[in-house]
Design a protein around this motif. Structure first.
Motif, PDB file in Angstrom:
ATOM      1  N   UNK A  13       0.822  -1.202   0.000  1.00 40.70           N
ATOM      2  CA  UNK A  13       0.000   0.000   0.000  1.00 40.70           C
ATOM      3  C   UNK A  13       0.859   1.257   0.000  1.00 40.70           C
ATOM      4  N   UNK A  14       1.965   1.216   0.742  1.00 43.42           N
ATOM      5  CA  UNK A  14       2.868   2.364   0.787  1.00 43.42           C
ATOM      6  C   UNK A  14       3.475   2.619  -0.586  1.00 43.42           C
ATOM      7  N   UNK A  15       3.896   1.572  -1.261  1.00 46.69           N
ATOM      8  CA  UNK A  15       4.470   1.708  -2.607  1.00 46.69           C
ATOM      9  C   UNK A  15       3.423   2.250  -3.571  1.00 46.69           C
ATOM     10  N   UNK A  16       2.191   1.728  -3.489  1.00 48.34           N
ATOM     11  CA  UNK A  16       1.126   2.212  -4.373  1.00 48.34           C
ATOM     12  C   UNK A  16       0.830   3.682  -4.120  1.00 48.34           C
ATOM     13  N   UNK A  17       0.767   4.087  -2.850  1.00 52.65           N
ATOM     14  CA  UNK A  17       0.470   5.477  -2.524  1.00 52.65           C
ATOM     15  C   UNK A  17       1.616   6.380  -2.973  1.00 52.65           C
ATOM     16  N   UNK A  18       2.846   5.928  -2.815  1.00 53.12           N
ATOM     17  CA  UNK A  18       3.995   6.721  -3.261  1.00 53.12           C
ATOM     18  C   UNK A  18       3.946   6.885  -4.773  1.00 53.12           C
ATOM     19  N   UNK A  19       3.599   5.818  -5.477  1.00 60.01           N
ATOM     20  CA  UNK A  19       3.475   5.902  -6.933  1.00 60.01           C
ATOM     21  C   UNK A  19       2.372   6.859  -7.333  1.00 60.01           C
ATOM     22  N   UNK A  20       1.253   6.812  -6.645  1.00 58.39           N
ATOM     23  CA  UNK A  20       0.151   7.723  -6.950  1.00 58.39           C
ATOM     24  C   UNK A  20       0.557   9.169  -6.703  1.00 58.39           C
ATOM     25  N   UNK A  21       1.278   9.413  -5.606  1.00 58.69           N
ATOM     26  CA  UNK A  21       1.719  10.781  -5.321  1.00 58.69           C
ATOM     27  C   UNK A  21       2.746  11.240  -6.353  1.00 58.69           C
ATOM     28  N   UNK A  22       3.557  10.305  -6.843  1.00 58.53           N
ATOM     29  CA  UNK A  22       4.561  10.650  -7.832  1.00 58.53           C
ATOM     30  C   UNK A  22       3.908  11.125  -9.121  1.00 58.53           C
ATOM     31  N   UNK A  23       2.825  10.477  -9.540  1.00 54.08           N
ATOM     32  CA  UNK A  23       2.185  10.804 -10.803  1.00 54.08           C
ATOM     33  C   UNK A  23       1.054  11.809 -10.667  1.00 54.08           C
ATOM     34  N   UNK A  24       0.430  11.910  -9.505  1.00 52.62           N
ATOM     35  CA  UNK A  24      -0.766  12.729  -9.332  1.00 52.62           C
ATOM     36  C   UNK A  24      -0.599  14.177  -9.782  1.00 52.62           C
ATOM     37  N   UNK A  25       0.460  14.889  -9.395  1.00 52.56           N
ATOM     38  CA  UNK A  25       0.535  16.281  -9.783  1.00 52.56           C
ATOM     39  C   UNK A  25       0.901  16.474 -11.255  1.00 52.56           C
ATOM     40  N   UNK A  26       1.236  15.402 -11.961  1.00 53.54           N
ATOM     41  CA  UNK A  26       1.743  15.527 -13.315  1.00 53.54           C
ATOM     42  C   UNK A  26       0.642  15.667 -14.368  1.00 53.54           C
ATOM     43  N   UNK A  27      -0.622  15.448 -14.024  1.00 49.35           N
ATOM     44  CA  UNK A  27      -1.670  15.585 -15.025  1.00 49.35           C
ATOM     45  C   UNK A  27      -2.663  16.661 -14.627  1.00 49.35           C
ATOM     46  N   UNK A  28      -3.434  17.063 -15.592  1.00 45.78           N
ATOM     47  CA  UNK A  28      -4.371  18.168 -15.395  1.00 45.78           C
ATOM     48  C   UNK A  28      -5.453  17.799 -14.382  1.00 45.78           C
ATOM     49  N   UNK A  29      -5.949  18.801 -13.711  1.00 43.53           N
ATOM     50  CA  UNK A  29      -7.019  18.610 -12.734  1.00 43.53           C
ATOM     51  C   UNK A  29      -8.297  18.088 -13.379  1.00 43.53           C
ATOM     52  N   UNK A  30      -8.509  18.392 -14.663  1.00 51.08           N
ATOM     53  CA  UNK A  30      -9.765  17.979 -15.315  1.00 51.08           C
ATOM     54  C   UNK A  30      -9.670  16.599 -15.948  1.00 51.08           C
ATOM     55  N   UNK A  31      -8.567  15.877 -15.762  1.00 57.07           N
ATOM     56  CA  UNK A  31      -8.444  14.530 -16.305  1.00 57.07           C
ATOM     57  C   UNK A  31      -9.439  13.607 -15.604  1.00 57.07           C
ATOM     58  N   UNK A  32     -10.068  12.737 -16.377  1.00 58.78           N
ATOM     59  CA  UNK A  32     -11.015  11.786 -15.803  1.00 58.78           C
ATOM     60  C   UNK A  32     -10.268  10.683 -15.063  1.00 58.78           C
ATOM     61  N   UNK A  33     -10.989   9.926 -14.308  1.00 56.73           N
ATOM     62  CA  UNK A  33     -10.387   8.796 -13.574  1.00 56.73           C
ATOM     63  C   UNK A  33      -9.726   7.829 -14.554  1.00 56.73           C
ATOM     64  N   UNK A  34     -10.412   7.501 -15.649  1.00 54.97           N
ATOM     65  CA  UNK A  34      -9.854   6.572 -16.636  1.00 54.97           C
ATOM     66  C   UNK A  34      -8.590   7.149 -17.269  1.00 54.97           C
ATOM     67  N   UNK A  35      -8.597   8.449 -17.549  1.00 54.30           N
ATOM     68  CA  UNK A  35      -7.405   9.093 -18.118  1.00 54.30           C
ATOM     69  C   UNK A  35      -6.230   9.037 -17.143  1.00 54.30           C
ATOM     70  N   UNK A  36      -6.508   9.314 -15.868  1.00 55.66           N
ATOM     71  CA  UNK A  36      -5.455   9.247 -14.849  1.00 55.66           C
ATOM     72  C   UNK A  36      -4.923   7.824 -14.705  1.00 55.66           C
ATOM     73  N   UNK A  37      -5.842   6.850 -14.716  1.00 54.46           N
ATOM     74  CA  UNK A  37      -5.427   5.448 -14.588  1.00 54.46           C
ATOM     75  C   UNK A  37      -4.538   5.024 -15.757  1.00 54.46           C
TER      76      UNK A  37
END
Length: 157
Positions: A13-37
């Motif tokens: 879970x820690x690795x997954x959350x770190x990965x999510x934090x690593x990528x989260x700020x890199x895409x636009x706020x209006x990206x859909x869930x599927x686009x982010x995934x």
């Protein structure tokens, strides 16, 4: 044994959350869930091959969303429809500057299914893992329970 299992779960879970934090700020706020995934999945596939992550490009995403909407209207995935501008023209229309372009298109029920299709197709996989590309924009439009997905890759100028 339970302790080891709990530790593994916490570590995962820690690795997954770190990965999510690593990528989260890199895409636009209006990206859909599927686009982010899909964005996260593409960059995870690249990192697994020792490649750098792609940057999110809003202009590419705008072009990808427009094309995904056209695919949804037609009910099929393809790179161009009669009367629609070419990939390079679509990208130029939204103001993106590039040296190289490539595109992945498909449809499926979930982002995970779509990513799996791309990984299992030699040409789509090659686009995702192209070391010359540095930017990506993703568009996903839902229609009738199907996701119509477009991944536009570029080497930005």
């Amino acid at each position: 044994m339970r302790l080891g299992t709990r530790f593994s779960l916490v570590r995962s879970l820690t690795v997954m959350m770190a990965g999510a934090m690593l990528f989260a700020p890199a895409f636009a706020q209006n990206a859909t869930r599927a686009e982010r995934d899909l964005f996260t999945a593409v960059n995870q596939a690249r990192r697994a091959q020792g490649l750098s992550a792609l940057r999110w490009d809003d202009s590419l995403a705008q072009a990808a969303r427009r094309h995904a909407a056209v695919m949804a209207q037609h009910g099929t995935a393809q790179h161009a429809f009669e009367g629609e501008p070419s990939l390079s023209a679509r990208i130029k229309e939204v103001g993106a500057h590039f040296s190289w372009l490539s595109e992945n298109v498909t449809q499926g029920p979930t982002a995970a299914f779509i990513h799996s299709q791309f990984l299992n197709s030699p040409n789509h996989r090659a686009n995702m893992l192209d070391r010359d590309m540095d930017s990506i924009g993703i568009g996903v439009v839902e229609r009738g329970g199907q996701l119509f997905a477009v991944e536009d890759f570029s080497q930005a100028r």
